[in-house]
Structures are given as structure tokens and as C-alpha cells.
Design a protein around this motif. Structure first.
Motif, PDB file in Angstrom:
ATOM      1  N   ASP A  19      41.699  29.584   1.101  1.00  0.00           N
ATOM      2  CA  ASP A  19      41.277  29.137  -0.232  1.00  0.00           C
ATOM      3  C   ASP A  19      40.307  27.965  -0.106  1.00  0.00           C
ATOM      4  O   ASP A  19      40.720  26.833   0.140  1.00  0.00           O
ATOM      5  CB  ASP A  19      42.505  28.723  -1.044  1.00  0.00           C
ATOM      6  N   PRO A  20      38.993  28.217  -0.261  1.00  0.00           N
ATOM      7  CA  PRO A  20      38.029  27.123  -0.118  1.00  0.00           C
ATOM      8  C   PRO A  20      38.086  26.113  -1.263  1.00  0.00           C
ATOM      9  O   PRO A  20      37.722  24.953  -1.072  1.00  0.00           O
ATOM     10  CB  PRO A  20      36.677  27.829  -0.076  1.00  0.00           C
ATOM     11  N   ALA A  21      38.550  26.516  -2.425  1.00  0.00           N
ATOM     12  CA  ALA A  21      38.632  25.588  -3.561  1.00  0.00           C
ATOM     13  C   ALA A  21      39.697  24.522  -3.307  1.00  0.00           C
ATOM     14  O   ALA A  21      39.462  23.330  -3.542  1.00  0.00           O
ATOM     15  CB  ALA A  21      38.931  26.348  -4.845  1.00  0.00           C
ATOM     16  N   ASP A  71      45.594  22.312   6.076  1.00  0.00           N
ATOM     17  CA  ASP A  71      44.401  21.953   5.314  1.00  0.00           C
ATOM     18  C   ASP A  71      43.147  22.095   6.167  1.00  0.00           C
ATOM     19  O   ASP A  71      43.134  21.748   7.350  1.00  0.00           O
ATOM     20  CB  ASP A  71      44.491  20.506   4.814  1.00  0.00           C
ATOM     21  N   LEU A  72      42.092  22.581   5.531  1.00  0.00           N
ATOM     22  CA  LEU A  72      40.783  22.601   6.178  1.00  0.00           C
ATOM     23  C   LEU A  72      40.212  21.183   6.161  1.00  0.00           C
ATOM     24  O   LEU A  72      40.337  20.477   5.163  1.00  0.00           O
ATOM     25  CB  LEU A  72      39.822  23.522   5.417  1.00  0.00           C
ATOM     26  N   LEU A  99      33.213  26.874   4.164  1.00  0.00           N
ATOM     27  CA  LEU A  99      33.317  28.309   4.396  1.00  0.00           C
ATOM     28  C   LEU A  99      32.052  28.983   3.898  1.00  0.00           C
ATOM     29  O   LEU A  99      31.553  28.655   2.825  1.00  0.00           O
ATOM     30  CB  LEU A  99      34.514  28.874   3.636  1.00  0.00           C
ATOM     31  N   ARG A 100      31.534  29.930   4.673  1.00  0.00           N
ATOM     32  CA  ARG A 100      30.380  30.728   4.273  1.00  0.00           C
ATOM     33  C   ARG A 100      30.796  32.180   4.213  1.00  0.00           C
ATOM     34  O   ARG A 100      31.701  32.598   4.934  1.00  0.00           O
ATOM     35  CB  ARG A 100      29.234  30.550   5.267  1.00  0.00           C
ATOM     36  N   ALA A 149      39.770  32.420  -3.446  1.00  0.00           N
ATOM     37  CA  ALA A 149      40.634  32.611  -2.278  1.00  0.00           C
ATOM     38  C   ALA A 149      40.451  34.021  -1.738  1.00  0.00           C
ATOM     39  O   ALA A 149      40.215  34.966  -2.489  1.00  0.00           O
ATOM     40  CB  ALA A 149      42.078  32.361  -2.662  1.00  0.00           C
ATOM     41  N   ARG A 150      40.559  34.143  -0.418  1.00  0.00           N
ATOM     42  CA  ARG A 150      40.518  35.446   0.232  1.00  0.00           C
ATOM     43  C   ARG A 150      41.841  35.659   0.950  1.00  0.00           C
ATOM     44  O   ARG A 150      42.278  34.808   1.718  1.00  0.00           O
ATOM     45  CB  ARG A 150      39.367  35.513   1.224  1.00  0.00           C
ATOM     46  N   ALA A 151      42.465  36.801   0.684  1.00  0.00           N
ATOM     47  CA  ALA A 151      43.748  37.125   1.301  1.00  0.00           C
ATOM     48  C   ALA A 151      43.547  38.249   2.316  1.00  0.00           C
ATOM     49  O   ALA A 151      42.862  39.230   2.040  1.00  0.00           O
ATOM     50  CB  ALA A 151      44.760  37.543   0.241  1.00  0.00           C
TER      51      ALA A 151
END
Length: 162
Positions: free
Chosen positions: A77-79, A98-99, A105-106, A119-121
């Protein structure tokens, strides 16, 4: 019998202010030259370690799904700047990390635009199948690291940009 003094026999007992200023100027110049190279190296190291950690999270999800015969999911989840691992079986096991703030993220290796904040699952089935993963991480200096699955070994790998 005369005593010989060790050191300088000219009678000076210290260093001059001019000598101190010359040494401090040289140290400052060296620090100015070395500091950008060190920070660039630290940024690249942070990018590589984040990409490795993400690949290890994917590897762990696949292995846990195989070993426990359950479905596992990794959500990036980049947000919220978080990566979550979840075992969707009866155990309901969940972990997250945590990032780093410096890492973005690209959408893919060829694109330079930032991802939409969604988010990407990635779901890992119990049969050992692997989802199609192609995430690219980037730092502020423009270096990128791609995390993707190797089709032959079915394991994630990290590729750093030159």
C-alpha cells in the motif's frame, strides 16, 4: 654531561593558530567531497535492502502457503507506506512493515511516473503458484530496483538499475 631533549629543540611548545586553520580547512574540503558520495551510497543501500525485504516477504508468503496448504496474501500500500503479509487460513496470522520515506513505488520498470495511491494485493495459493509480480522501487536520486518472480525457479528476485 648534557641532557638531550626529545622533540623539537627550537623552543616552540605547540602549534600555531594558522596551522590549526589550515588543518580544519583541509578537513572541511575533504568532507565536502566525500559527503555526497557517502549519502548516495547510503540511499542505494537503503533501496537495495528495501527491495530485498520485499522479495523475502513474497518468498515467505509462497513458502508458507505451500507448507501450510493455505492461501497467503501480501499487500503493498503506497498510500499508507506499508507492506502487509496475511495468512488467510484458519490461523489468521498477520505481519506488516513500513516502507522507508525515501522509497517510492513505480508501476513498472519502464515507467517513470509515480503509481496511483492504491494498494496492490498479491495472492499465493497453496498449490505453489505465483502471482505475476512486477514492482519497481525508486529512490530520490533516480536509482530503481525491480522485484519480480523468476519463471524457472518461482522465486522472487531483485534487479538493481545501473
Amino acid at each position: 654531561m648534557p641532557m638531550w631533549r626529545a622533540g623539537n629543540n627550537s623552543g616552540s611548545r605547540g602549534i600555531t593558530l594558522l596551522e590549526v586553520l589550515v588543518v580544519l580547512t583541509l578537513i572541511a574540503l575533504m568532507g565536502g567531497v566525500v559527503f555526497p558520495a557517502v549519502t548516495a551510497g547510503l540511499d542505494t543501500l537503503r533501496l537495495k535492502s528495501t527491495a530485498d525485504r520485499l522479495a523475502n516477504t513474497f518468498r515467505y508468503a509462497r513458502e508458507r502457503a505451500l507448507r501450510r496448504q493455505t492461501v497467503c496474501q501480501v499487500t503493498v500500500d503506497p498510500a499508507r507506506r506499508v507492506v502487509e503479509f496475511e495468512d488467510l487460513g484458519a490461523g489468521a496470522y498477520r505481519r506488516s512493515w513500513d516502507l522507508p520515506q525515501e522509497i517510492m513505488l513505480r508501476p513498472g520498470a519502464a515507467s517513470s511516473a509515480p503509481t496511483p495511491e492504491r494498494a496492490r494485493a498479491f495472492v499465493f495459493p497453496p498449490d505453489g503458484g505465483t502471482p505475476q509480480i512486477g514492482l519497481t522501487l525508486a529512490n530520490a536520486r533516480g536509482r530503481t530496483a525491480s522485484v519480480e518472480f523468476d519463471l524457472l525457479s518461482a522465486l522472487p528476485r531483485v534487479r538493481m538499475s545501473p
